[in-house]
Design a protein around this motif. Structure first.
Motif, PDB file in Angstrom:
ATOM      1  N   LYS A   1       0.845  -1.205   0.000  1.00 52.92           N
ATOM      2  CA  LYS A   1       0.000   0.000   0.000  1.00 52.92           C
ATOM      3  C   LYS A   1       0.877   1.252   0.000  1.00 52.92           C
ATOM      4  O   LYS A   1       0.635   2.201  -0.741  1.00 52.92           O
ATOM      5  CB  LYS A   1      -0.882   0.000   1.265  1.00 52.92           C
ATOM      6  N   ALA A   2       1.925   1.207   0.847  1.00 46.71           N
ATOM      7  CA  ALA A   2       2.783   2.376   1.020  1.00 46.71           C
ATOM      8  C   ALA A   2       3.362   2.821  -0.321  1.00 46.71           C
ATOM      9  O   ALA A   2       3.434   4.016  -0.617  1.00 46.71           O
ATOM     10  CB  ALA A   2       3.903   2.057   2.008  1.00 46.71           C
ATOM     11  N   ASP A   3       3.746   1.865  -1.158  1.00 44.75           N
ATOM     12  CA  ASP A   3       4.341   2.222  -2.444  1.00 44.75           C
ATOM     13  C   ASP A   3       3.322   2.934  -3.347  1.00 44.75           C
ATOM     14  O   ASP A   3       3.652   3.859  -4.078  1.00 44.75           O
ATOM     15  CB  ASP A   3       4.869   0.966  -3.139  1.00 44.75           C
ATOM     16  N   GLY A   4       2.076   2.477  -3.259  1.00 50.07           N
ATOM     17  CA  GLY A   4       1.023   3.110  -4.051  1.00 50.07           C
ATOM     18  C   GLY A   4       0.700   4.521  -3.597  1.00 50.07           C
ATOM     19  O   GLY A   4       0.199   5.338  -4.369  1.00 50.07           O
ATOM     20  N   TYR A   5       0.985   4.825  -2.337  1.00 50.39           N
ATOM     21  CA  TYR A   5       0.684   6.167  -1.807  1.00 50.39           C
ATOM     22  C   TYR A   5       1.713   7.206  -2.277  1.00 50.39           C
ATOM     23  O   TYR A   5       1.484   8.407  -2.168  1.00 50.39           O
ATOM     24  CB  TYR A   5       0.699   6.159  -0.268  1.00 50.39           C
ATOM     25  N   ILE A   6       2.879   6.749  -2.763  1.00 48.00           N
ATOM     26  CA  ILE A   6       3.977   7.692  -2.986  1.00 48.00           C
ATOM     27  C   ILE A   6       3.647   8.740  -4.046  1.00 48.00           C
ATOM     28  O   ILE A   6       3.839   9.942  -3.827  1.00 48.00           O
ATOM     29  CB  ILE A   6       5.283   6.938  -3.320  1.00 48.00           C
ATOM     30  N   PHE A   7       3.116   8.323  -5.199  1.00 43.62           N
ATOM     31  CA  PHE A   7       2.868   9.307  -6.261  1.00 43.62           C
ATOM     32  C   PHE A   7       1.799  10.327  -5.854  1.00 43.62           C
ATOM     33  O   PHE A   7       2.004  11.533  -6.035  1.00 43.62           O
ATOM     34  CB  PHE A   7       2.520   8.610  -7.583  1.00 43.62           C
ATOM     35  N   PRO A   8       0.672   9.875  -5.266  1.00 45.36           N
ATOM     36  CA  PRO A   8      -0.275  10.873  -4.733  1.00 45.36           C
ATOM     37  C   PRO A   8       0.385  11.776  -3.682  1.00 45.36           C
ATOM     38  O   PRO A   8       0.117  12.988  -3.655  1.00 45.36           O
ATOM     39  CB  PRO A   8      -1.386  10.010  -4.124  1.00 45.36           C
ATOM     40  N   ALA A   9       1.242  11.205  -2.831  1.00 44.21           N
ATOM     41  CA  ALA A   9       1.896  12.024  -1.795  1.00 44.21           C
ATOM     42  C   ALA A   9       2.782  13.091  -2.435  1.00 44.21           C
ATOM     43  O   ALA A   9       2.857  14.228  -1.944  1.00 44.21           O
ATOM     44  CB  ALA A   9       2.717  11.134  -0.860  1.00 44.21           C
ATOM     45  N   ILE A  10       3.432  12.745  -3.545  1.00 37.72           N
ATOM     46  CA  ILE A  10       4.269  13.731  -4.244  1.00 37.72           C
ATOM     47  C   ILE A  10       3.399  14.904  -4.708  1.00 37.72           C
ATOM     48  O   ILE A  10       3.826  16.068  -4.660  1.00 37.72           O
ATOM     49  CB  ILE A  10       5.005  13.069  -5.437  1.00 37.72           C
ATOM     50  N   GLN A  11       2.166  14.616  -5.102  1.00 39.13           N
ATOM     51  CA  GLN A  11       1.263  15.692  -5.538  1.00 39.13           C
ATOM     52  C   GLN A  11       0.941  16.622  -4.360  1.00 39.13           C
ATOM     53  O   GLN A  11       0.822  17.833  -4.532  1.00 39.13           O
ATOM     54  CB  GLN A  11      -0.029  15.117  -6.132  1.00 39.13           C
ATOM     55  N   VAL A  12       0.775  16.027  -3.177  1.00 45.50           N
ATOM     56  CA  VAL A  12       0.511  16.842  -1.983  1.00 45.50           C
ATOM     57  C   VAL A  12       1.713  17.750  -1.710  1.00 45.50           C
ATOM     58  O   VAL A  12       1.559  18.944  -1.413  1.00 45.50           O
ATOM     59  CB  VAL A  12       0.201  15.948  -0.757  1.00 45.50           C
TER      60      VAL A  12
END
Lengths: 67, 350
Positions: free
Chosen positions: B152-163
């Motif tokens: 899950k954590a890996d999938g969160y990275i690209f959205p987190a970069i947008q934040v």
């Protein structure tokens, strides 16, 4: 006839279904792991005049396509 | 029927927001342009130094986060990766080069058509030609092989970069570059652009809207679901443009466009071909990356780097037309995409 289309990008699951159905016109079973592929295969097979039932298997979906 | 309804709703939403964004400051026929906006973001992050196209576009941030939020809510967020990420990076790179030689992604091509820009019709013909080549590869057994579930954590990275990009844009703008003139200086207010991105990202996630997928499915599967969205977007924006007196039919003097037919055709043909091999257009890649598809996130990074290269090495066209470097890059793109195509044909599957 059973196919594993898990992890495949669009439109491969549908193409695998199409190819498999032309070799096995009586019906096939296909395993996918996302809702998009499940919906796309369902739509394709229904449009071809097949019956489709969907069985949830954990995080995957098993589609049973029959005449 | 349900799928088609969703696609029609998505088409209307995209069309209306495209009109709104243009009315509130985005460049003409550029309510949305995934290629142009990623290019502007590359400039805003100083990955290239073309002064006229530098702005961290909130629309891109919103699109990814909108898809992320809706996929979380609908339990469709599913982190995955491993389907030929290297090839996808390169395909994303050249998809961007093709788009910047034409001057727009397929979505902007549609908005340009709806604005009366006939050069975009030439682009559309090229886009369809590229899709036909892609389909021929699919029929020969082309596949980038399967992706696998990842954490899950890996999938969160690209959205987190947008934040992080949003935080920089709102809180530390001094770190970023902002165009003082040119397309990068023309933009709707941040709040509107962000909301437009979030809403369109959400409906695009639910509806699977894809500009390349629409044409591909219609030809390959006789399935017109996604193509309906394509047509609805053009219709809504066309009506809006006529109502707002923004419709100018012709080849000459079109906003942020050139009228070199050959390179409009070839640029979009490269985009269409790469998009079919990738399984989705630039917009769809952003949406999938919001859903946790890290292969698509890598594709988006490929587009970002492609945009930086396009402006660092004079590959992008201008209103005056394509550059020699850009023409060479498109030809190299065709060779590379063909190589990826031929090397990924599955034996015994033809």
């Amino acid at each position: 006839m059973s196919i594993d289309a898990r992890g495949r990008a669009c439109p491969e699951p549908v193409l695998m279904t199409k190819k498999s159905l032309s070799a096995n016109p009586e019906g096939v079973e296909i395993l996918v792991d996302n809702v998009t592929a499940m919906e796309n295969i369902k739509r394709f097979a229904t449009n071809q005049g097949y019956q489709v039932t969907v069985e949830e298997q954990g995080e995957d979906y098993l589609l049973k396509i029959t005449k | 029927m349900k799928a088609k309804t969703l696609v029609i709703i998505a088409g209307v939403v995209v069309g209306v927001f495209a009109l709104l964004l243009t009315a509130f400051g985005n460049p003409a026929n550029m309510g949305f342009c995934i290629a142009c906006f990623i290019r502007d973001t590359a400039g805003g992050l100083k990955l290239h130094s073309a002064g006229v196209v530098q702005y961290v576009r909130p629309e891109i941030i919103g699109l990814v986060l909108g898809a992320f939020i809706v996929s979380l809510v609908s339990k469709e967020f599913s982190p995955r990766a491993g389907s030929a990420p290297g090839s996808r990076f390169v395909l994303g790179f050249f998809m961007m080069i093709g788009a910047l030689v034409f001057l727009g992604c397929p979505l902007r091509m549609m908005l340009r058509i709806a604005g009366g820009d006939l050069n975009a019709i030439v682009g559309l013909v090229g886009f369809v030609a590229g899709i036909l080549i892609g389909i021929a590869f699919l029929n020969k057994g082309f596949s980038l092989k399967r992706a696998y579930k990842i954490s899950k954590a890996d999938g969160y990275i690209f959205p987190a970069i947008q934040v992080v990009l949003l935080v920089l844009l709102l809180g530390l703008p001094a770190l970023l570059a902002f165009s003082a003139e040119g397309p990068g200086s023309m933009h709707a207010p941040i709040a509107l652009a962000l909301i437009a991105g979030l809403v369109v990202g959400g409906v695009a996630q639910k509806s699977r809207l894809c500009t390349a997928g629409g044409i591909r499915d219609a030809i390959l599967l006789k399935d017109f679901t996604l193509l309906t969205g394509f047509i609805v977007i053009i219709a809504v924006v066309l009506i809006g443009n006529i109502a707002l007196n923004n419709f100018n039919l012709g080849f000459e003097g079109q906003p942020i466009a050139h009228n070199d037919g050959l390179w409009n055709f070839l640029g979009m043909a490269l985009v269409g071909w790469a998009a079919v091999l990738l399984g989705g257009c630039p917009l769809r890649q952003l949406i999938l990356s919001g859903e946790g598809n890290v292969d698509s996130a890598i594709t988006a990074v490929g587009m970002l780097i492609g945009a930086a290269f396009a402006h660092n090495f004079g590959l992008a066209s201008s209103g005056q037309g394509p550059t020699l470097n850009g023409q060479i890059a498109v030809i190299i793109g065709f060779i590379v995409v063909a190589a990826i195509g031929f090397t990924n044909l599955q034996k015994g599957d033809a």
